[in-house]
Structure formats: C-alpha cells, structure tokens
Design an enzyme around this catalytic site. Structure first.
Site, PDB file in Angstrom:
ATOM      1  N   LYS A  56       0.185  38.181  12.251  1.00  0.00           N
ATOM      2  CA  LYS A  56       0.961  38.424  13.473  1.00  0.00           C
ATOM      3  C   LYS A  56       1.127  39.930  13.706  1.00  0.00           C
ATOM      4  CE  LYS A  56       5.442  38.760  14.329  1.00  0.00           C
ATOM      5  NZ  LYS A  56       5.544  39.657  15.517  1.00  0.00           N
ATOM      6  N   GLY A  64       6.264  47.797   8.046  1.00  0.00           N
ATOM      7  CA  GLY A  64       7.212  48.036   9.126  1.00  0.00           C
ATOM      8  C   GLY A  64       8.402  48.835   8.649  1.00  0.00           C
ATOM      9  N   SER A  65       9.527  48.668   9.309  1.00  0.00           N
ATOM     10  CA  SER A  65      10.720  49.456   9.019  1.00  0.00           C
ATOM     11  C   SER A  65      11.415  48.965   7.748  1.00  0.00           C
ATOM     12  CB  SER A  65      11.699  49.366  10.191  1.00  0.00           C
ATOM     13  OG  SER A  65      12.259  48.062  10.270  1.00  0.00           O
ATOM     14  N   GLU A 115      14.607  48.312   7.454  1.00  0.00           N
ATOM     15  CA  GLU A 115      15.542  47.245   7.795  1.00  0.00           C
ATOM     16  C   GLU A 115      14.822  45.899   7.877  1.00  0.00           C
ATOM     17  OE1 GLU A 115      15.248  50.135   9.363  1.00  0.00           O
ATOM     18  OE2 GLU A 115      17.108  51.066   8.635  1.00  0.00           O
ATOM     19  N   GLY A 168      11.963  45.191   6.468  1.00  0.00           N
ATOM     20  CA  GLY A 168      11.464  44.880   5.138  1.00  0.00           C
ATOM     21  C   GLY A 168      12.516  44.243   4.265  1.00  0.00           C
ATOM     22  N   GLU A 202       5.221  47.608   2.747  1.00  0.00           N
ATOM     23  CA  GLU A 202       4.920  49.024   2.989  1.00  0.00           C
ATOM     24  C   GLU A 202       5.843  49.450   4.112  1.00  0.00           C
ATOM     25  OE1 GLU A 202       4.227  52.211   4.419  1.00  0.00           O
ATOM     26  OE2 GLU A 202       2.345  51.486   5.274  1.00  0.00           O
ATOM     27  N   GLU A 246      14.245  59.145   9.216  1.00  0.00           N
ATOM     28  CA  GLU A 246      12.840  59.162   9.630  1.00  0.00           C
ATOM     29  C   GLU A 246      12.776  59.140  11.152  1.00  0.00           C
ATOM     30  OE1 GLU A 246       8.712  56.650   8.826  1.00  0.00           O
ATOM     31  OE2 GLU A 246      10.626  55.591   8.858  1.00  0.00           O
TER      32      GLU A 246
END
Length: 471
Positions: free
Chosen positions: A168, A219-220, A222, A224, A241, A372
C-alpha cells in the site's frame, strides 16, 4: 478541471476498483488531477487471501523468482517515461529526479535478482543444517517521498526470499505505485504482488490482518509506533524505517567551499524530504561565516518551479500539511532570532513552493533544530568544542544518519564513532552506494535493517534441522 486520472488496484493479477476514491493533489498546482481507489475491508481480505494462495508455489522455485525479478527491471526501463510523469505529478519532484528514482528502483530489483544466496547452511557438519524459509505474506506500507524506490526496498528482497506481498502506497502518492502493480501483473504470477490503496485506515487493517506474517513500514515515528503497537498482539515480524534528524558536524580543518556544496546536496535533495537528509549542521565558529555564506550563495542560485519545467531544480513540498508544518517551524525560528541568509519565503501563491532556506543564529532548544523539519530549511549551529557538538548531535531521540566533514581520516572516524546513528558519512551525506549496503536506524529512527543480504534475511526465518543428513 481536466479529466481525472484513475488507476485501479491489482489483486490476484486482476484490476479491482473500489466503491469510493481518494483525491490526489498535484503539489505544484494544488489541483486534483487523479483519484485512487479507497480499498474496503473486503478488498484487504481479498488481497491477503490471494497472496497466501500464491505463496506456496512462489516459494518453491528460486530460479523462477530470479527470472521474474529480472523481468521487472525490463518493465521499469520500458515504462520509464510514463512512470516518471506520474511520480512528478504526485510528488512534485523534477522529471529528472523521477527518472533517477525509477533507475534506482530497477537497480534494487536487479541486485536481488542476481544475488547469490545460500538458502541452506551447515552449522555442524553431518548433523545440523540451517535452512532459510520465507515468512509468508508481507504487508508493505510506503511513504510519499520516494514511492517506487522505497517500495523496491521491500518488494525486491521479500519476493526473492519467497514471500508474496500486499503493498500500500501513501494516499498522497498512490498513482505510480498503482500503475506499477498493473504493469507487473504481466510478469508475476497472480497474487504474488497485490497493490491496494487507501487512507490510514487501510494501513491499520493491513497491520492487524491475521494473514500478514510481517509488516515492513517506512514513515513517521508516530505512525511507526502505532504499527508496532498494532502488530504486538499477534507477534508479527516487523521492520520499521522511520524519521531522522540527521546532524552534520563540520570540523575545523574542513574545506568550507567543498563542504558547503556537499551539505547543500545532502540537505536539499528532494527539497529536504529525505529521511536521511542533513537536518542540522554544527559548524566551528572559525568556519561559520564562510560555510554559511557559500550555502546561501548556492541556495540563491537554485531555480524553484514545477517539476515538469526542464529549468526547475527544486519542486514543491509534497503536500499541504507538510508545507504548513515547515512554514510553522521556519516562522517560529525567525521569531526567536534566527536569520534567513537565503530563502525564507514562499514562491508564488499557488503550489507548495518554498525557497531553499539557510538559517543562521540558531541554537539548541529551538524546534527547527530539535525536530525533523523534512523540508527545504537547514539550520546552522555554531560551536567552539567538538565534544559539545557531539553532545548536541546525540541529544535527540533520532538516530538514522549523520556526517562528519574534515581533512583527517583518523579524526573523522574518531568523531563518527561517537555519533549515535545507524549510518555516518565522511565528507558526504545521504549518498546511497547501492542495494548491497545495509541501512537502518538507532533509537526512534527504526527497528531492523533494510538492503543487502541482512535485509533479505529479515524476510526469512531460519529453520534448524537436526539429525544425520548425510546421503
């Protein structure tokens, strides 16, 4: 508004539409140019069921898997213009950078197709053997900054190892990935790769699905953490990651002009929308004016514009939410005394364009340093003591990448070994030498390793066989 582009999902080798759709916005124009299917719970079930059915035969024949991965390389080359146009429309990056992304995607499939893998290893001669076995069905969820390249980081090793995949893409950038799913239906057995699309709810359904043996997510932080919590009750295998707030430490023997050019490349590629980009730079006071001035000169020379314009060197920030966040961080820093020696302002009144911005007079504690930013803003922090620069570099929950800049190899390595990061570059940053090099983060920047043989092994489990196995 012109005709809206629509591309179906691919499930079991067949085109599948959904009952509803998500708008896809071109970040250069802010116009809706495409609509992606919003998968239902039934679509998710269908994708995992077909993947599970296909996995048994797929796992049986490594030669067929290698041949299929080589065919994917050909498909990417043959369809580069179309895929590049889709990437630029949804990501905003220049057509040149979109083509580079597709070339990188092909390189990942080629590497894993050609990689010689010992699926069996002798542990104790004649009595104990280890066998690498596929996990089953992998749920792969990718972000919006490099949709195809980061998909290949998951697909190529997962497929080579004998798994099947439900993939996805981000709802911001689904179209190139959906088209790739269509194209690969002609070279992969039905069900081996299923590409679905939708919002965050679809990603949650994938992570919770009992048919997923592993979740590979980029992804981010949060998101993750949410993925990790979702898979915990079922003890699914997991690779994360996540984000980074990569520091660069410039030493006092660095060449300020060459260093500034390297820092710009490492900080502003893809408009800074790179998890491993330079996000904050620590510069000795003796070199601070020269490095800041050269960075400003380079930034001011760049052409910002629509990625379809051959003159453009940097495109827009990818989406409105990220654009607003970068602007908030920038404006807060300026209000707190930071100075924009380059950039600092929006370009035009349509499209998410921001001039590449170099900030001086920043300090620890400001959000632009601590968080970030993931955009075209680079803060420079002065220091007098390398030990203090190291302390500041490590004073973060992130630990993805870092870089050290200077003339003495021994000193570079000494400083690098003091940095808490998964990857440290010398006199460079965010340069990927290829799919054979392992990549992963420390702390909140991730769990597990991608790429290389270690990355491939993460899509397997080691089954140990005891007994006299002599012929």
């Amino acid at each position: 508004m012109g005709e809206v582009t629509r591309i179906p999902m691919t499930i079991g080798g067949q085109a599948v539409d959904a009952g509803s759709a998500l708008d896809v916005v071109n970040p250069a124009t802010e116009a809706v140019w495409a609509a992606a299917p919003a998968a239902s719970a039934g679509d998710v079930d269908h994708a995992f069921a077909t993947a599970a059915e296909a996995q048994v035969a797929w796992a049986h024949d490594d030669a067929a898997r290698r041949k299929a991965l080589r065919a994917i390389v050909d498909v990417l080359a043959q369809n580069m213009p179309e895929l590049a146009a889709l990437l630029t429309a949804e990501c905003g990056k220049t057509l040149h950078d979109s083509e580079l992304e597709i070339q990188g995607t092909a390189a990942w499939f080629a590497y894993f197709a050609d990689l010689e893998v010992a699926w069996r290893e002798v542990i104790d001669a004649g009595s104990v053997t280890g066998v690498r076995r596929p996990l089953g069905v992998v749920a792969a969820i990718t972000p919006w900054n490099f949709p195809l390249a980061l998909a290949s980081w998951k697909l190529a090793p997962a497929l080579r190892a004998g798994n099947t995949v439900v993939l996805k893409p981000s709802p911001y950038t689904p179209m190139a990935t959906l088209r790739l799913g269509q194209l690969l239906a002609d070279v992969l057995p039905a069900g081996v790769l299923n590409v679905i699309s939708g919002g965050d709810d679809v990603g949650i359904e994938m992570t919770l699905h009992p048919g997923a043996a592993k979740v590979s997510f980029t992804g981010s932080v949060e998101a993750g953490k949410a993925v990790a919590a979702a898979v915990a009750p079922d003890l699914k295998r997991l690779t994360l990651e996540l984000g980074g707030n990569d520091p660069a430490i410039v030493l006092d023997d660095a060449d300020p002009l060459a260093t500034a050019q390297g820092l710009f490349n490492g900080g502003f590629y893809n408009n800074g929308q790179v998890c491993g980009a330079v996000k904050r730079v620590y510069v000795p006071e003796s070199l601070y004016p020269a490095v800041a001035g050269e960075l400003a000169r380079i930034a001011d020379s760049k052409v910002v514009g629509d990625g379809t314009d051959p003159a453009s060197e940097l495109g827009p920030v990818q989406n409105a939410a990220q654009f607003d966040r970068v602007q908030r961080l920038l404006n807060a820093a300026l209000a707190d005394g930071a100075k924009a020696v380059a950039g600092g302002q929006r370009v035009g009144d349509r499209g998410y364009f921001l001039r590449p911005t170099v900030l001086t007079e920043v300090h620890a504690g400001q959000a632009i340093v601590e968080e970030e930013q993931f955009g075209p803003v680079l803060p420079l922090v002065p220091y007098t003591d390398v030990a203090d620069a190291l302390r500041q570099a490590n004073d973060t929950k992130f630990g993805l990448g870092a870089s050290v800049w200077g003339a003495n190899r021994g000193r570079l390595e000494e400083v690098a070994l003091g940095i808490e990061a998964g990857t440290v570059w010398f006199n460079n940053h965010a340069v990927n030498n290829g799919p054979h090099v392992p990549f992963g983060g420390r702390k909140w920047s991730g769990i597990g390793i991608e790429n290389g043989l270690e990355g491939l092994n993460s899509f397997t489990h080691l089954q140990v066989l005891y007994g006299d196995l002599a012929d």
